[in-house]
Write an enzyme that holds these catalytic residues in place. Structure first.
Site, mmCIF file in Angstrom:
data_model
loop_
_atom_site.group_PDB
_atom_site.id
_atom_site.type_symbol
_atom_site.label_atom_id
_atom_site.label_comp_id
_atom_site.label_asym_id
_atom_site.label_seq_id
_atom_site.Cartn_x
_atom_site.Cartn_y
_atom_site.Cartn_z
ATOM 1 N N HIS A 44 -3.801 7.935 -0.341
ATOM 2 C CA HIS A 44 -2.799 8.522 0.557
ATOM 3 C C HIS A 44 -3.529 9.407 1.573
ATOM 4 O O HIS A 44 -4.400 10.190 1.194
ATOM 5 C CB HIS A 44 -1.800 9.356 -0.251
ATOM 6 C CG HIS A 44 -0.740 9.949 0.596
ATOM 7 N ND1 HIS A 44 0.296 9.203 1.131
ATOM 8 C CD2 HIS A 44 -0.571 11.206 1.061
ATOM 9 C CE1 HIS A 44 1.059 9.980 1.872
ATOM 10 N NE2 HIS A 44 0.554 11.203 1.850
ATOM 11 N N ASN A 103 -9.780 0.128 4.209
ATOM 12 C CA ASN A 103 -10.157 0.595 2.864
ATOM 13 C C ASN A 103 -10.623 -0.572 2.005
ATOM 14 O O ASN A 103 -11.593 -0.434 1.246
ATOM 15 C CB ASN A 103 -8.973 1.314 2.208
ATOM 16 C CG ASN A 103 -8.888 2.765 2.621
ATOM 17 O OD1 ASN A 103 -9.731 3.578 2.235
ATOM 18 N ND2 ASN A 103 -7.900 3.093 3.442
ATOM 19 N N ARG A 130 4.490 -0.282 0.220
ATOM 20 C CA ARG A 130 5.683 -0.543 -0.591
ATOM 21 C C ARG A 130 5.731 0.462 -1.723
ATOM 22 O O ARG A 130 4.684 0.811 -2.288
ATOM 23 C CB ARG A 130 5.599 -1.934 -1.249
ATOM 24 C CG ARG A 130 5.528 -3.068 -0.325
ATOM 25 C CD ARG A 130 6.846 -3.504 0.194
ATOM 26 N NE ARG A 130 7.807 -3.857 -0.834
ATOM 27 C CZ ARG A 130 9.119 -3.935 -0.627
ATOM 28 N NH1 ARG A 130 9.611 -3.654 0.558
ATOM 29 N NH2 ARG A 130 9.945 -4.284 -1.596
HETATM 30 C C1 GAR Z 1 -4.663 4.351 5.125
HETATM 31 O O1 GAR Z 1 -4.738 5.483 5.945
HETATM 32 C C2 GAR Z 1 -3.982 4.706 3.816
HETATM 33 O O2 GAR Z 1 -4.293 5.998 3.375
HETATM 34 C C3 GAR Z 1 -2.533 4.601 4.203
HETATM 35 O O3 GAR Z 1 -2.462 3.456 5.022
HETATM 36 C C4 GAR Z 1 -3.706 3.306 5.713
HETATM 37 C C5 GAR Z 1 -4.194 1.898 5.486
HETATM 38 O O4 GAR Z 1 -5.324 1.637 6.255
HETATM 39 N N1 GAR Z 1 -1.714 4.467 3.053
HETATM 40 C C6 GAR Z 1 -0.512 5.021 2.954
HETATM 41 O O5 GAR Z 1 -0.007 5.683 3.828
HETATM 42 C C7 GAR Z 1 0.195 4.746 1.634
HETATM 43 N N2 GAR Z 1 1.366 5.558 1.540
HETATM 44 P P1 GAR Z 1 -6.216 0.350 5.980
HETATM 45 O O6 GAR Z 1 -5.258 -0.847 5.918
HETATM 46 O O7 GAR Z 1 -7.102 0.285 7.185
HETATM 47 O O8 GAR Z 1 -6.959 0.553 4.694
#
Ligand code: GAR
Length: 221
Positions: free
Chosen positions: A108, A14, A90
């Site tokens: 999320h 992201n 976190r």
């Molecule tokens: C993503 O899928 C994001 O939506 C999730 O972690 C992943 C990070 O991916 N976030 C959560 O679950 C927050 N509760 P990335 O490091 O490749 O962006």
């Protein structure tokens, strides 16, 4: 140009999408600082490759509030206006939220308020939902409960696993996070109680998806 602080804990895909949109001139938001609560994560490598300042702030051994206080100091020192949680694993405390009221956004990987928390892809497959998706929301004091800014929907197929569903959702995450930040940058976000409105910005067409598809009747056997 909105000044971002991006918090990460993992691969940072992201983060990559945000950098890409900024570098391509599609996003009026510049990353001032990237902070990871874990060392050695790929997001830090991405920061280095793009010449963006980054640092590791280890949470180990610190109370949540102590960690957040350090975070606030770092973010303020880098003149951050909007804090973006891009795979930041976190739970944040009021220490951060009071320092950046309605200025902390999280992505999320589910259609909130369904499937808050972690390990959502397996939970969605196991539950048998026919649609899943992702949500960008302002962070409040609950877990994944803050006002929703934007959501994307994807179908869940019979053959899906947690991994295939994750991949399908992640593609949409990369679009909606930058869009949410851009809406903020353009000053289009209006908060009315729980509702986040975006006057003047196009909304989804009044269409629908049905899964499995509605078809013509087929003759039996
Ligand atoms: C993503 O899928 C994001 O939506 C999730 O972690 C992943 C990070 O991916 N976030 C959560 O679950 C927050 N509760 P990335 O490091 O490749 O962006």
């Amino acid at each position: 140009m909105v000044k971002l602080g991006v918090l990460v804990s993992g691969s940072g895909s992201n983060l990559h999408a945000i950098i890409d949109n900024f570098e391509g001139g599609r996003l009026d938001a510049r990353i001032q600082i990237i902070v990871s609560n874990l060392s050695g994560v790929y997001a830090l490598e991405r920061a280095r490759k793009h010449g963006i300042p980054s640092l590791v702030l280890l949470h180990k051994g610190l109370k949540r509030e102590e960690f957040d206080q350090k975070l606030v100091e770092v973010l303020k020192a880098h003149d951050v206006e909007l804090v973006v949680l891009a795979g930041f694993m976190r739970i944040v405390t009021p220490v951060l939220l009071r320092a950046f009221p309605m200025r902390v956004m999280n992505i999320h990987p589910a259609l909130l308020p369904a499937f808050p928390g972690t390990h959502v892809w397996q939970a969605e497959v196991d539950y048998g939902v026919k649609f899943a998706g992702c949500t960008v929301h302002f962070v409040d004091e609950g877990t994944d409960t803050g006002p929703i800014i934007i959501q994307a929907v994807v179908p869940v197929y019979d053959e899906d696993t947690a991994d295939t569903l994750n991949a399908r959702i992640l593609k949409q995450e990369h679009k909606i996070f930058s869009q949410a930040i851009q809406l903020y940058a353009e000053g289009r976000i209006k908060i009315q109680g729980r509702r986040v409105l975006t006057p003047g910005h196009p909304q989804a067409a009044d269409e629908f998806m049905i899964n499995p598809a509605v078809t013509e009747k087929r003759s039996a056997g």
